[in-house]
Design a protein around this motif. Structure first.
Motif, mmCIF file in Angstrom:
data_model
loop_
_atom_site.group_PDB
_atom_site.id
_atom_site.type_symbol
_atom_site.label_atom_id
_atom_site.label_comp_id
_atom_site.label_asym_id
_atom_site.label_seq_id
_atom_site.Cartn_x
_atom_site.Cartn_y
_atom_site.Cartn_z
ATOM 1 N N PRO A 1 0.817 -1.216 0.000
ATOM 2 C CA PRO A 1 0.000 0.000 0.000
ATOM 3 C C PRO A 1 0.853 1.269 0.000
ATOM 4 C CG PRO A 1 -0.574 -1.436 1.868
ATOM 5 C CD PRO A 1 0.602 -2.046 1.191
ATOM 6 N N GLY A 2 0.359 2.300 -0.678
ATOM 7 C CA GLY A 2 0.954 3.628 -0.566
ATOM 8 C C GLY A 2 2.283 3.819 -1.263
ATOM 9 N N THR A 3 2.570 2.987 -2.281
ATOM 10 C CA THR A 3 3.867 3.111 -2.950
ATOM 11 C C THR A 3 3.795 3.926 -4.241
ATOM 12 O OG1 THR A 3 3.415 0.911 -3.865
ATOM 13 C CG2 THR A 3 4.952 1.043 -2.017
ATOM 14 N N GLY A 4 2.585 4.366 -4.623
ATOM 15 C CA GLY A 4 2.466 5.222 -5.800
ATOM 16 C C GLY A 4 1.811 4.561 -6.999
ATOM 17 N N ILE B 1 -8.401 -0.231 -12.285
ATOM 18 C CA ILE B 1 -9.182 -0.900 -11.257
ATOM 19 C C ILE B 1 -8.369 -0.900 -9.984
ATOM 20 C CG2 ILE B 1 -10.452 -2.976 -10.599
ATOM 21 C CD1 ILE B 1 -10.491 -3.757 -13.550
ATOM 22 N N ASP B 2 -8.741 -0.025 -9.081
ATOM 23 C CA ASP B 2 -8.005 0.091 -7.833
ATOM 24 C C ASP B 2 -8.449 -1.039 -6.913
ATOM 25 O OD1 ASP B 2 -6.128 1.252 -6.300
ATOM 26 O OD2 ASP B 2 -7.178 3.142 -5.999
ATOM 27 N N GLU B 3 -7.560 -1.395 -6.018
ATOM 28 C CA GLU B 3 -7.889 -2.421 -5.041
ATOM 29 C C GLU B 3 -8.554 -3.640 -5.662
ATOM 30 O OE1 GLU B 3 -9.620 0.087 -2.058
ATOM 31 O OE2 GLU B 3 -7.685 1.068 -2.207
ATOM 32 N N ILE B 4 -7.860 -4.165 -6.649
ATOM 33 C CA ILE B 4 -8.389 -5.329 -7.365
ATOM 34 C C ILE B 4 -8.506 -6.524 -6.430
ATOM 35 C CG2 ILE B 4 -6.277 -6.409 -8.227
ATOM 36 C CD1 ILE B 4 -7.588 -6.293 -11.028
ATOM 37 N N ASP B 5 -7.799 -6.443 -5.281
ATOM 38 C CA ASP B 5 -7.864 -7.566 -4.344
ATOM 39 C C ASP B 5 -9.196 -7.610 -3.591
ATOM 40 O OD1 ASP B 5 -7.357 -5.354 -2.889
ATOM 41 O OD2 ASP B 5 -5.588 -6.117 -1.862
ATOM 42 N N ALA B 6 -10.034 -6.577 -3.781
ATOM 43 C CA ALA B 6 -11.364 -6.601 -3.154
ATOM 44 C C ALA B 6 -12.332 -7.446 -3.973
ATOM 45 C CB ALA B 6 -11.907 -5.186 -3.021
ATOM 46 N N VAL C 1 4.079 -5.125 -13.308
ATOM 47 C CA VAL C 1 5.092 -4.149 -12.911
ATOM 48 C C VAL C 1 5.082 -4.050 -11.388
ATOM 49 C CG1 VAL C 1 5.784 -1.733 -13.037
ATOM 50 C CG2 VAL C 1 4.867 -2.865 -15.068
ATOM 51 N N VAL C 2 6.235 -4.289 -10.803
ATOM 52 C CA VAL C 2 6.341 -4.272 -9.344
ATOM 53 C C VAL C 2 6.634 -2.849 -8.871
ATOM 54 C CG1 VAL C 2 7.630 -5.159 -7.364
ATOM 55 C CG2 VAL C 2 7.111 -6.664 -9.294
ATOM 56 N N VAL C 3 5.852 -2.392 -7.905
ATOM 57 C CA VAL C 3 6.052 -1.047 -7.336
ATOM 58 C C VAL C 3 6.386 -1.223 -5.850
ATOM 59 C CG1 VAL C 3 5.090 1.276 -7.120
ATOM 60 C CG2 VAL C 3 4.282 -0.238 -8.949
ATOM 61 N N PRO C 4 7.687 -1.286 -5.531
ATOM 62 C CA PRO C 4 8.087 -1.624 -4.162
ATOM 63 C C PRO C 4 8.131 -0.391 -3.253
ATOM 64 C CG PRO C 4 10.025 -1.406 -5.550
ATOM 65 C CD PRO C 4 8.836 -1.072 -6.416
ATOM 66 N N ASN C 5 8.330 -0.622 -1.971
ATOM 67 C CA ASN C 5 8.650 0.490 -1.074
ATOM 68 C C ASN C 5 9.987 1.089 -1.500
ATOM 69 O OD1 ASN C 5 6.483 0.670 0.730
ATOM 70 N ND2 ASN C 5 7.226 -1.060 1.929
ATOM 71 N N PRO C 6 10.157 2.404 -1.326
ATOM 72 C CA PRO C 6 11.383 3.059 -1.800
ATOM 73 C C PRO C 6 12.613 2.688 -0.962
ATOM 74 C CG PRO C 6 10.000 4.626 -0.611
ATOM 75 C CD PRO C 6 9.204 3.360 -0.727
ATOM 76 N N ASP C 7 13.772 2.660 -1.617
ATOM 77 C CA ASP C 7 15.028 2.488 -0.875
ATOM 78 C C ASP C 7 15.433 3.840 -0.269
ATOM 79 O OD1 ASP C 7 16.022 4.012 -2.951
ATOM 80 O OD2 ASP C 7 17.219 2.407 -3.849
ATOM 81 N N GLY D 1 5.818 5.656 0.252
ATOM 82 C CA GLY D 1 5.684 7.058 -0.159
ATOM 83 C C GLY D 1 4.578 7.753 0.617
ATOM 84 N N ALA D 2 3.454 7.020 0.815
ATOM 85 C CA ALA D 2 2.331 7.614 1.551
ATOM 86 C C ALA D 2 2.724 7.868 3.011
ATOM 87 C CB ALA D 2 1.118 6.690 1.472
ATOM 88 N N ASP D 3 3.487 6.934 3.615
ATOM 89 C CA ASP D 3 3.952 7.139 5.001
ATOM 90 C C ASP D 3 4.831 8.387 5.093
ATOM 91 O OD1 ASP D 3 2.796 4.731 5.877
ATOM 92 O OD2 ASP D 3 4.615 3.570 5.456
#
Ligand SMILES: Nc1ncnc2c1ncn2[C@@H]1O[C@H](COP(=O)(O)OP(=O)(O)OP(=O)(O)O)[C@@H](O)[C@H]1O
Ligand SMILES: [Mg+2]
Length: 241
Positions: free
Chosen positions: A59-62, A115-120, A139-145, A180-182
């Motif tokens: 969550p919150g990685t952009g 489609i946001d939150e496709i896991d719902a 495409v993987v969007v990880p937490n930032p380094d 990123g959101a944190d």
């Protein structure tokens, strides 16, 4: 039986430059923008363009920002919808909404369905949407380094006055695992704290206060992971088609 909002949005003003610390994901998606801008150029030799791109990450990685940036940079319409809109008690209604959405999107092609939150989405629809061939790119969007975190903090400070003592490298090093959101939230908490103390700008002290508060809050929250969030761990988060 009301349909979801089937009108696309135009003029997304999010740009790739706004999304920081996820350079590899950006590079892949910049290619998608090239396709959307000039599809014929790429299909001239019989190659087929990717139909669906799945953005996967915590969550919150952009991910939502990136999807908006694709639409913004390519100048194509953007259909925003959320997985929960397809979640229906009555079998068939959700499936119908998916069909309506794709029909509307075809009229506006090339375009983006997000489609946001496709896991719902429940198991059955999930299989239909994610079945092989629907999302041919992941495409993987990880937490930032650490450098990504520094850039995100720097970016968030464009709108907030920064005290001379602030060293964002130090804050970046002290926030491993922050999304990123944190980090955006951290700056906001720090700005409120500094203002409360009567400071003219955000100080190192307020940034450290905000970091500690967020870390302690996260620890409290993670102690009571709900059954639902436990089940959704590791599932997909957002899709661009
Ligand atoms: N990589 C980033 N660069 C800059 N800002 C970011 C980044 N990631 C997140 N943010 C900030 O966090 C906010 C939320 O990001 P976004 O909604 O794109 O995350 P997401 O990956 O879609 O999250 P979720 O999985 O919860 O849907 C953004 O509006 C922005 O302020
Ligand atoms: Mg999102």
């Amino acid at each position: 039986m009301s349909s979801p909002d089937l009108k696309p949005q135009y003029n997304s003003n999010t740009k790739f430059a706004d999304v920081m610390g996820v350079d590899e994901a950006k590079q892949e998606l910049e290619e998608v923008v090239e396709y959307l801008k000039d599809p014929k150029k790429f299909t001239a030799l019989g190659g087929k363009l990717p139909k669906g791109v799945l953005l996967v990450g915590p969550p919150g990685t952009g991910k939502t920002m990136l999807a908006r940036a694709i639409a913004g940079e390519a100048g194509v319409p953007f259909f925003y919808t959320s997985g929960s809109e397809f979640e229906e008690v009555f079998v068939g209604v959700g499936a119908r909404r998916v069909r309506d959405l794709f029909t509307a999107a075809k009229k506006h092609a090339p375009c983006i369905i997000f489609i946001d939150e496709i896991d719902a989405i429940g198991e059955v629809l999930d299989k239909a949407l994610v079945r092989p061939g629907r999302f041919d790119r992941h495409v993987v969007v990880p937490n930032p380094d650490v450098e990504g975190r520094r850039q995100i903090l720097e970016g968030a400070f464009k709108a907030v006055p920064k005290d001379l003592d602030v060293d964002l490298q130090v804050i970046a090093r002290g926030t491993p695992g922050f999304s990123g959101a944190d980090l955006t939230n951290l700056i906001n908490v720090a700005a409120l704290h500094a203002a409360k103390l009567g400071s003219k700008a955000v100080t190192m002290r307020s940034l450290e206060y905000a970091r500690d508060r967020i870390i302690m809050g996260a620890e409290r929250k993670s102690a009571v992971i709900s059954e639902r969030s436990r089940r959704s761990v590791g599932r997909v988060k957002g899709g661009v088609m």
